[in-house]
Scaffold this motif. Structure first.
Motif, short mmCIF file in Angstrom:
data_model
loop_
_atom_site.label_atom_id
_atom_site.label_comp_id
_atom_site.label_asym_id
_atom_site.label_seq_id
_atom_site.Cartn_x
_atom_site.Cartn_y
_atom_site.Cartn_z
N ARG A 70 0.85 -8.57 -9.90
CA ARG A 70 -0.36 -7.88 -9.45
C ARG A 70 -0.46 -7.92 -7.93
O ARG A 70 -0.79 -6.92 -7.29
N ASP A 71 -0.18 -9.11 -7.36
CA ASP A 71 -0.25 -9.26 -5.90
C ASP A 71 0.86 -8.47 -5.20
O ASP A 71 0.64 -7.89 -4.14
N VAL A 72 2.03 -8.46 -5.82
CA VAL A 72 3.15 -7.68 -5.26
C VAL A 72 2.77 -6.20 -5.23
O VAL A 72 2.94 -5.52 -4.21
N LEU A 73 2.24 -5.70 -6.34
CA LEU A 73 1.83 -4.30 -6.41
C LEU A 73 0.83 -3.97 -5.31
O LEU A 73 0.98 -2.97 -4.60
N THR A 74 -0.16 -4.81 -5.14
CA THR A 74 -1.18 -4.59 -4.12
C THR A 74 -0.57 -4.57 -2.72
O THR A 74 -0.85 -3.68 -1.92
N GLY B 182 5.44 1.34 1.22
CA GLY B 182 5.20 1.33 -0.21
C GLY B 182 4.49 2.54 -0.75
O GLY B 182 4.56 2.84 -1.95
N GLN B 183 3.84 3.28 0.11
CA GLN B 183 3.11 4.47 -0.32
C GLN B 183 4.04 5.50 -0.98
O GLN B 183 3.64 6.20 -1.89
N ALA B 184 5.27 5.56 -0.50
CA ALA B 184 6.21 6.58 -0.99
C ALA B 184 7.09 6.10 -2.14
O ALA B 184 7.88 6.87 -2.67
N ILE B 185 6.95 4.84 -2.53
CA ILE B 185 7.80 4.29 -3.59
C ILE B 185 7.08 4.39 -4.93
O ILE B 185 5.94 3.97 -5.07
N ALA C 116 0.06 1.85 -9.28
CA ALA C 116 1.23 1.96 -10.17
C ALA C 116 1.29 3.38 -10.74
O ALA C 116 0.27 4.00 -11.01
N ASP C 117 2.51 3.88 -10.89
CA ASP C 117 2.71 5.21 -11.45
C ASP C 117 2.81 5.18 -12.98
O ASP C 117 2.46 6.16 -13.64
N ARG C 118 3.32 4.08 -13.50
CA ARG C 118 3.47 3.93 -14.96
C ARG C 118 3.25 2.47 -15.31
O ARG C 118 3.53 1.58 -14.51
N ASP D 44 7.82 -6.62 -12.86
CA ASP D 44 7.24 -7.45 -13.91
C ASP D 44 5.93 -8.03 -13.37
O ASP D 44 5.81 -8.26 -12.16
N LEU D 45 4.97 -8.28 -14.22
CA LEU D 45 3.70 -8.86 -13.76
C LEU D 45 3.75 -10.38 -13.66
O LEU D 45 3.10 -10.98 -12.82
N ASN D 46 4.53 -11.02 -14.53
CA ASN D 46 4.58 -12.48 -14.56
C ASN D 46 5.77 -12.98 -13.76
O ASN D 46 6.87 -13.12 -14.29
#
Length: 131
Positions: free
Chosen positions: A68-72, A80-83, A105-107, A59-61
């Motif tokens: 966003r920070d988690v994704l980065t 994380g590269q393989a997830i 992100a993939d989707r 989730d973003l919020n």
């Protein structure tokens, strides 16, 4: 025989977690779900686990550390590269979509409002993940 698809769901809304769990139970593919409720829990979890998730649904919020920070952080880490990361958010803003794809992100999916729609989304994600 397939191993269960390991899913890490990062979501702070208890109703959304329950909704996700119900939709997951309708899937033909076996899954193993781990849920975290704060963004700042993700990297410590990934650092400490022996079984990395096949799919991170984010989730973003989120409290403490935004999605966003988690994704980065996840995509900048070696593990994380393989997830595969799927953003599942109430946001449908193009800037959120663009940011997420630009950062690995993939989707990017907008949260559905029905169990049928979420089940269909999960079914598609799981088939792609198993391949």
């Amino acid at each position: 025989m397939y191993q269960p698809v390991r899913i890490l769901l990062v979501e702070d809304d208890e109703d959304d977690i329950t909704f996700f769990e119900l939709a997951l139970k309708k899937q033909a593919i076996a899954t193993q779900l781990t849920t975290l409720t704060d963004g700042d829990q993700v990297m410590p979890y990934l650092t400490d686990t022996d079984e990395y998730p096949d799919l991170l649904v984010l989730d973003l919020n989120l409290p403490k550390l935004a999605g966003r920070d988690v994704l980065t952080q996840v995509k900048q880490s070696a593990v994380g590269q393989a997830i595969s990361v799927v953003i599942l958010s109430t946001s449908s803003a193009q800037e959120d979509n663009d940011f997420c794809f630009a950062n690995g992100a993939d989707r990017f999916l907008t949260k559905p409002t029905s169990i049928i729609s979420l089940s269909a989304m999960l079914s598609e994600l799981l088939v792609v993940t198993v391949r």
